[in-house]
Design a protein around this motif. Sequence first.
Motif: not given
Length: 247
Positions: A108-111, A113-127, A155-159
């Motif tokens: 179900r994941i879109t491109g 959303q994939m980029e948002e996951l990467r961004r969120v993970n990097q921001e979490m680490y940097d912060h 949320e992406i799981s669709g359930n």
Amino acid sequence: MSDTAGLNAEAKNGHALVDDLAGRIRGRIMSGEIAIGAQLRQAELAADFGVSRTPVREALRQLQSGGLIEVLPNRGAVVRVPAPWEVREAYEVRAELEALAAARAVSRITGEQMEELRRVNQEMYDHSVAESRGEPAGLPVSQRDNDRFHTLIAEISGNARLAKVVNDVNETFPRNVSAQLIVNDTRHRDENFREHERIVAALAAGDAEAAAAHMREHVVKAGEQLAEWYEKRSSTVFRGRGGVPAA
């Protein structure tokens, strides 16, 4: 309006006020503004929120029934310190739920959303790195980013029901504690970042089995680290479901 209708409206408004107060107090506990083990004084809370003691007392009873606070002799209401076994049990359940969410998200994941996951993970680490150095990054941000990584996959799981249950389990314990683990423990911070990367890689590869396995391992490990944190800071070492003190 009849007397009965007036009383019903007053009671309804009273319940709404109690629910609102319980939610606001809970929010302060979950953010760490009210620390684990801290006393909850009715008079202070009433003055703080601009209400009488009665709705505050009812709000505290509501939080007590939910297990977030407890009433101790000679101390009154205090924020409850979770037992390590409770943390492990909750995270065992959370691991299976989030593994299911990760597996479902693969198809179900879109491109974007994939980029948002990467961004969120990097921001979490940097912060969190910035916070560990004492730089002004804002402590809630690192944990919000970490939580966002997990809630986004749910949320992406669709359930919708699955996403809600994941969130409910996630809100069982104050979030500032796990935030502090990420900020203050370099090894844990690095492992958390890499484990998120492996989950994203599995999602990108379309491998539902690997996504579920990586997520399950990640959540169980996080639960164990959190349980150990409580273990070190508790005056009692718990064992078993009943929280029987170890000899």
